[in-house]
Write a protein that holds these residues in place. Structure first.
Motif, PDB file in Angstrom:
ATOM      1  N   GLN A 137       2.153 -24.590  34.585  1.00 32.84           N
ATOM      2  CA  GLN A 137       1.543 -23.433  33.932  1.00 32.84           C
ATOM      3  C   GLN A 137       2.276 -22.145  34.320  1.00 32.84           C
ATOM      4  O   GLN A 137       1.767 -21.328  35.093  1.00 32.84           O
ATOM      5  CB  GLN A 137       0.060 -23.335  34.319  1.00 32.84           C
ATOM      6  CG  GLN A 137      -0.772 -24.505  33.838  1.00 32.84           C
ATOM      7  CD  GLN A 137      -2.227 -24.372  34.255  1.00 32.84           C
ATOM      8  OE1 GLN A 137      -2.552 -23.861  35.313  1.00 32.84           O
ATOM      9  NE2 GLN A 137      -3.130 -24.826  33.390  1.00 32.84           N
ATOM     10  N   ASP A 163       6.642 -16.112  25.232  1.00 26.73           N
ATOM     11  CA  ASP A 163       5.375 -16.801  24.974  1.00 26.73           C
ATOM     12  C   ASP A 163       5.534 -18.309  24.952  1.00 26.73           C
ATOM     13  O   ASP A 163       4.562 -19.050  25.131  1.00 26.73           O
ATOM     14  CB  ASP A 163       4.745 -16.318  23.663  1.00 26.73           C
ATOM     15  CG  ASP A 163       5.630 -16.579  22.448  1.00 26.73           C
ATOM     16  OD1 ASP A 163       6.708 -17.207  22.598  1.00 26.73           O
ATOM     17  OD2 ASP A 163       5.258 -16.144  21.347  1.00 26.73           O
ATOM     18  N   ALA A 164       6.773 -18.795  24.745  1.00 28.67           N
ATOM     19  CA  ALA A 164       6.968 -20.243  24.656  1.00 28.67           C
ATOM     20  C   ALA A 164       8.434 -20.596  24.875  1.00 28.67           C
ATOM     21  O   ALA A 164       9.328 -19.787  24.610  1.00 28.67           O
ATOM     22  CB  ALA A 164       6.509 -20.764  23.296  1.00 28.67           C
ATOM     23  N   SER A 167       9.853 -16.178  21.729  1.00 23.83           N
ATOM     24  CA  SER A 167      10.118 -17.529  22.233  1.00 23.83           C
ATOM     25  C   SER A 167      11.586 -17.718  22.558  1.00 23.83           C
ATOM     26  O   SER A 167      12.443 -16.936  22.122  1.00 23.83           O
ATOM     27  CB  SER A 167       9.689 -18.584  21.196  1.00 23.83           C
ATOM     28  OG  SER A 167       8.344 -18.427  20.816  1.00 23.83           O
ATOM     29  N   ASN A 202       5.853 -22.753  14.901  1.00 27.06           N
ATOM     30  CA  ASN A 202       5.141 -22.146  16.022  1.00 27.06           C
ATOM     31  C   ASN A 202       5.932 -21.130  16.823  1.00 27.06           C
ATOM     32  O   ASN A 202       5.340 -20.358  17.583  1.00 27.06           O
ATOM     33  CB  ASN A 202       4.637 -23.244  16.962  1.00 27.06           C
ATOM     34  CG  ASN A 202       3.543 -24.087  16.350  1.00 27.06           C
ATOM     35  OD1 ASN A 202       2.378 -23.724  16.355  1.00 27.06           O
ATOM     36  ND2 ASN A 202       3.930 -25.236  15.800  1.00 27.06           N
ATOM     37  N   GLU A 260      -4.819 -19.898  26.147  1.00 24.76           N
ATOM     38  CA  GLU A 260      -3.418 -20.117  25.766  1.00 24.76           C
ATOM     39  C   GLU A 260      -2.510 -18.944  26.110  1.00 24.76           C
ATOM     40  O   GLU A 260      -1.380 -19.130  26.544  1.00 24.76           O
ATOM     41  CB  GLU A 260      -3.337 -20.409  24.254  1.00 24.76           C
ATOM     42  CG  GLU A 260      -3.674 -21.841  23.891  1.00 24.76           C
ATOM     43  CD  GLU A 260      -3.355 -22.130  22.446  1.00 24.76           C
ATOM     44  OE1 GLU A 260      -2.346 -22.791  22.190  1.00 24.76           O
ATOM     45  OE2 GLU A 260      -4.114 -21.668  21.580  1.00 24.76           O
ATOM     46  N   ASN A 261      -2.989 -17.714  25.935  1.00 21.89           N
ATOM     47  CA  ASN A 261      -2.104 -16.566  26.124  1.00 21.89           C
ATOM     48  C   ASN A 261      -1.860 -16.215  27.588  1.00 21.89           C
ATOM     49  O   ASN A 261      -1.138 -15.275  27.889  1.00 21.89           O
ATOM     50  CB  ASN A 261      -2.661 -15.336  25.393  1.00 21.89           C
ATOM     51  CG  ASN A 261      -4.051 -14.950  25.885  1.00 21.89           C
ATOM     52  OD1 ASN A 261      -4.584 -15.567  26.793  1.00 21.89           O
ATOM     53  ND2 ASN A 261      -4.628 -13.928  25.267  1.00 21.89           N
ATOM     54  N   ASP A 302       5.592 -27.405  24.962  1.00 24.55           N
ATOM     55  CA  ASP A 302       4.952 -28.537  24.306  1.00 24.55           C
ATOM     56  C   ASP A 302       5.341 -29.866  24.960  1.00 24.55           C
ATOM     57  O   ASP A 302       6.199 -29.915  25.848  1.00 24.55           O
ATOM     58  CB  ASP A 302       5.291 -28.548  22.809  1.00 24.55           C
ATOM     59  CG  ASP A 302       6.769 -28.745  22.566  1.00 24.55           C
ATOM     60  OD1 ASP A 302       7.182 -29.887  22.344  1.00 24.55           O
ATOM     61  OD2 ASP A 302       7.531 -27.743  22.618  1.00 24.55           O
ATOM     62  N   THR A 347       0.131 -32.622  24.431  1.00 21.96           N
ATOM     63  CA  THR A 347       0.804 -31.747  25.382  1.00 21.96           C
ATOM     64  C   THR A 347       0.023 -31.656  26.684  1.00 21.96           C
ATOM     65  O   THR A 347       0.600 -31.718  27.780  1.00 21.96           O
ATOM     66  CB  THR A 347       0.986 -30.346  24.781  1.00 21.96           C
ATOM     67  OG1 THR A 347       1.867 -30.431  23.645  1.00 21.96           O
ATOM     68  CG2 THR A 347       1.572 -29.378  25.799  1.00 21.96           C
ATOM     69  N   SER A 406      -1.602 -30.590  20.441  1.00 25.08           N
ATOM     70  CA  SER A 406      -2.086 -29.841  21.609  1.00 25.08           C
ATOM     71  C   SER A 406      -2.653 -30.777  22.662  1.00 25.08           C
ATOM     72  O   SER A 406      -2.434 -30.593  23.868  1.00 25.08           O
ATOM     73  CB  SER A 406      -3.151 -28.829  21.185  1.00 25.08           C
ATOM     74  OG  SER A 406      -2.618 -27.888  20.293  1.00 25.08           O
ATOM     75  N   SER A 430       3.889 -21.305  26.961  1.00 26.94           N
ATOM     76  CA  SER A 430       3.643 -22.560  26.244  1.00 26.94           C
ATOM     77  C   SER A 430       4.882 -23.440  26.285  1.00 26.94           C
ATOM     78  O   SER A 430       5.988 -22.992  25.963  1.00 26.94           O
ATOM     79  CB  SER A 430       3.251 -22.257  24.795  1.00 26.94           C
ATOM     80  OG  SER A 430       3.147 -23.454  24.057  1.00 26.94           O
TER      81      SER A 430
END
Length: 860
Positions: free
Chosen positions: A314, A659-660, A696, A691, A263-264, A270, A162, A159, A268
């Protein structure tokens, strides 16, 4: 440090240097900054300065007025610089000037334009570990923004890595004990090339963080920032604020934005995925060329460009926030004339957030107030039309009282600041005539004094019959009259000689000295009053920092939104529809970066459908160079673009709120960490499997290729099956064609089409259903210039070992450089060898060549 020859001045130097052991000490001596001993040796090497000695001690120096050029070079070398100024001049014989460090300049705390990149944000980050989590805070001092976060603590520091990758951190403040208890962290920072500053552990406490933040933002609690008094992220926040104040040498009371990152709130991505997708920096030279950012950056202001990078870093996860951006993009598309007007006006604005940061820290120049005045004027022109749209539809909220205050400030600055000001505090050039009556009167007196002197000299010429009396001035002897020696006999005794030259003498008189005294007094009065007036203007700006900050943020946001609109129109991007389901539908999708480097209209668009009917895992095969990697990346980038509120390169797109995004592509190693290519590949795959969720998107390219065929194929199969069973949207590209021969009823089979024509292969770049029957690896090697004998040997080896493969491979690969079997010779070669060149006519030869051609065509 060697024992120096200690004079009072050197004793003062050593005392100050003792407090700033890790910094290069710029020690002010008159018009120079001097460095001594080890500092002098190192700086002379870096800056290529002449190294001299003073009382036996190494020494080098730079002119103070040119310091910024040298400071920039030292910062680029990763140095910290302590600026030590003369704060009080000596009084009496034997005394020395009082000196103190007024500022410490570091890569992460600079605010001057000379040290900053216009389009990149400069963050400094602090971190510690508390309650088995990373407490993190980071700040952009130059734009008044402060952030806090709590990160998961893992053995690999994933984390934290990242975040460091996301923010391009150059400088970090760390809990001193942390590097002792977790020595592997030091390797992380060294790998990133960070400047590391250690602070004692007592700076890293939640209580101190709470106290420092409430003081900086002048609040009683942190409820407005969604923080509690014992939030984990506060531990790093207090230490970071202390460090910034320590370097600035004043309280940091000008911060305007505190954001607690959760985070939410964001998509996300990485560390590895950010790198491989080349969002902000490319993999070749780490510049912004050929990146997602460069491909969509149609901003026209530096602050807009930085905000665009922040949005890319972001991506949002809130459909409401995304759709609000989309609506504003659409508004500009539908209002083309207004869009054109706004782009033109935004080009004339300047970076007001950086300006007010300098004002708050006392590092402003007269030019800063002029550019602020100009930008405020352009702001009011911008909102003069469609006022409601700009003040109510964007995320920056401004009250009417703030608008009125800034309008008044804009009018005052426009009237007060001279259009000819520079970045230097030059007397008599900052405040305009007509702004202050007293200043105008003093200036008139000063100018009339000069006229009186000129008139007085004219009278002397006439009275003493001296045809040439040259009136001049220099800083050393002041005003003087220069008379050639041919007229020396006419000079009266009332003239006082000031200086003798070869062919002339310089004189003054009591009257000239009186007039000069009046001029000097008026000049000083003018300069003092001008600086008082300028200081009052600065205080008015400080009193309006909050609304000015809002204007800067609003202009940046308008610039980003208009940039999205400009890109969408110019490059035929479509507005994506957001969906709560997992389904992905992209029609005629394109790679936003690659298509820019191809002739217009030549990029081959391809679709993507991932849903329960079409299946959620697409197994993609195809030849080398056919475009698999481009296809994988383009879909990941389209998902990211949709999440930042941009339109996307497609004719139609339905995008799920994800979410990612995970990207496992490419091959690299990290020998410094002792990690091989295959180990990194497996680490990244393991992270994805642990993860990723059913919300995703995963793109995987060539998993398992870093080891033996048997091991790699087994791993690829297992990973593919696991992702398919979890129902995760996945694009899985592979050269293991054997995977397509297994049960693929639960997944899509896709391939990039290839045409074979006259012993050549043509990559059509078109996605079709089905699987590839070859990778054409040998043919790609031929295109790369591999020697023919090497290719022939490779082909022979391939044929000999076909039968030993665990799963049979395609036997129909096109053979562009095949040789006949050993002991055999191609009939065409035998015919050419035996052809009787000496006994045939040209017509016979032409017929012979035609027959050979026919044989070749029949053979094809």
């Amino acid at each position: 440090m060697s024992e120096p020859n200690v004079t009072p001045m050197m004793k003062q130097y050593l005392s100050i240097k003792e407090e700033y052991k890790d910094e290069v000490l710029f020690f002010r001596l008159g018009d120079f900054y001097e460095m001594f001993m080890e500092d002098a040796v190192e700086v002379s090497r870096i800056l290529n300065l002449t190294l001299t000695k003073r009382n036996g001690n190494p020494m080098c120096g730079i002119p103070y007025h040119a310091a910024k050029t040298y400071l920039k070079r030292l910062l680029d070398e990763g140095k910290k610089i302590a600026i030590c100024e003369q704060t009080k001049m000596p009084e009496g014989p034997g005394a020395i000037a009082e000196r103190e460090v007024v500022q410490v300049i570091t890569p992460g705390t600079v605010v001057e334009d000379e040290f900053l990149d216009d389009i990149h944000t400069s963050y400094i980050l602090a971190c510690t570990i508390i309650d088995n989590a990373f407490s993190v805070a980071y700040c952009d001092v130059s734009s008044l923004s402060f952030y806090t976060a709590e990160l998961a603590f893992e053995r690999t520091f994933h984390s934290l890595r990242t975040l460091l990758e996301q923010l391009s951190i150059r400088e970090i403040v760390i809990d001193d004990d942390l590097l002792d208890t977790h020595p592997a962290l030091k390797a992380v920072f060294e790998e990133k090339g960070l400047m590391v500053n250690r602070l004692p552990s007592w700076h890293f406490s939640r209580q101190k963080g709470f106290e420092k933040i409430t003081e900086a933002f002048q609040v009683l609690n942190l409820n407005a920032f969604s923080l509690s008094h014992d939030d984990v992220s506060l531990a790093a926040s207090g230490a970071l604020l202390y460090y910034i104040e320590h370097t600035a040498k004043q309280p940091l009371s000008h911060l305007q934005s505190l954001t607690h990152i959760r985070e939410n709130e964001f998509l996300s991505i990485d560390e590895s995925s950010r790198r491989n997708l080349e969002l902000l920096n490319n993999l070749q030279d780490s510049s912004s060329r050929m990146t997602l950012f460069s491909s969509i950056n149609d901003t026209v202001s530096s602050s807009g460009s930085r905000l665009l990078q922040e949005w890319i870093q972001q991506p949002l996860r809130s459909s409401t926030a995304i759709e609000k951006r989309q609506e504003r993009v659409q508004w500009f598309i539908e209002n083309g004339e207004e869009h054109h007007r706004i782009r033109s006006l935004l080009k004339e604005t300047r970076d007001v957030m950086r300006i007010i940061s300098r004002v708050s820290l006392g590092r402003h120049t007269p030019l800063d107030l002029l550019t602020l005045s100009s930008t405020l004027t352009h702001f009011f022109t911008i909102i003069s039309e469609h006022t409601e749209m700009y003040l109510e539809q964007f995320s920056v909220e401004m009250e009417k009282g703030e608008i009125d205050q800034l309008l008044a400030l804009s009018q005052i600055l426009t009237k007060a600041i001279s259009p000819q000001v520079s970045s230097l505090f030059t007397p008599h050039s900052i405040i305009q005539d007509g702004y202050d009556e007293k200043l105008d009167s003093l200036r008139h007196l000063m100018n009339s004094g000069s006229d009186e002197i000129a008139s007085y000299v004219t009278e002397l010429k006439n009275e003493y019959d001296i045809p040439q009396i040259k009136l001049s001035y220099n800083k050393i002897i002041g005003h003087y009259m220069e008379i050639t020696k041919t007229h020396s006999a006419k000079v009266p005794s009332s003239f006082f000689r000031k200086q003798t030259l070869v062919n002339s003498e310089r004189y003054t008189t009591e009257e000239l000295m009186r007039l000069e005294g009046e001029i000097n007094a008026s000049q000083k009065s003018c300069a003092d009053l001008e600086m008082q007036l300028f200081g009052a203007l600065v205080e008015q700006v400080k009193a309006n920092i909050t609304p000015i900050y809002k204007i800067g943020r609003l202009l940046s946001e308008i610039d980003c939104i208009q940039s999205f609109s400009y890109t969408a129109v110019r490059r035929s991007f479509a507005r994506p529809l957001l969906s709560e389901s997992q389904d992905i539908l992209i029609e005629e999708g394109r790679h936003p970066v690659v298509e820019q480097f191809l002739p217009q209209g030549t990029f081959i668009a391809n679709p993507l459908y991932l849903n329960n009917e079409k299946k959620r895992l697409a197994l993609i095969t195809g030849p080398n160079m056919a475009g698999k990697s481009t296809y994988l990346r383009q879909n990941a980038l389209i998902i990211i673009l949709a999440h930042i509120g941009s339109y996307v390169p497609a004719s139609r797109a339905v995008i799920p709120l994800s979410d990612a995004v995970f990207c496992r592509v490419g091959a690299s190693d990290n020998l410094a960490r002792g990690e091989s290519t295959f180990l990194i590949e497996m680490q990244e795959a393991a992270y994805i499997l642990r993860n990723a969720t059913d919300r995703s998107l995963i793109i995987m390219d060539e998993i398992g290729r870093g080891t033996s065929t048997q091991d790699g194929l087994s791993i690829a199969y297992s990973v593919m099956r696991t992702l398919e069973e979890k129902g995760i949207n996945t694009l899985f590209a592979t050269h293991y064609h054997e995977l397509t021969m297994m049960d693929t009823s639960s997944m899509q089979l896709l391939t990039l089409a290839v045409r074979e024509q006259k012993k050549k292969i043509i990559f059509l770049r078109k996605l079709i259903e089905g699987s590839a029957d070859s990778s054409y690896g040998l043919h790609v090697a031929q295109l790369a210039g591999m020697p023919k004998d090497v290719l022939s040997r490779a082909l022979q080896f391939q044929r000999e070992h076909y039968a030993s493969y665990a799963l049979s491979l395609n036997e129909g690969q096109l053979d562009l450089f095949a040789s006949p079997a050993e002991g055999e010779e191609h009939p065409v070669i035998e015919m050419i060898r035996s052809y009787p060149l000496d006994n045939v006519t040209p017509v016979d030869t032409m017929n012979f060549v035609a027959s050979l051609k026919k044989m070749v065509e029949e053979d094809e």
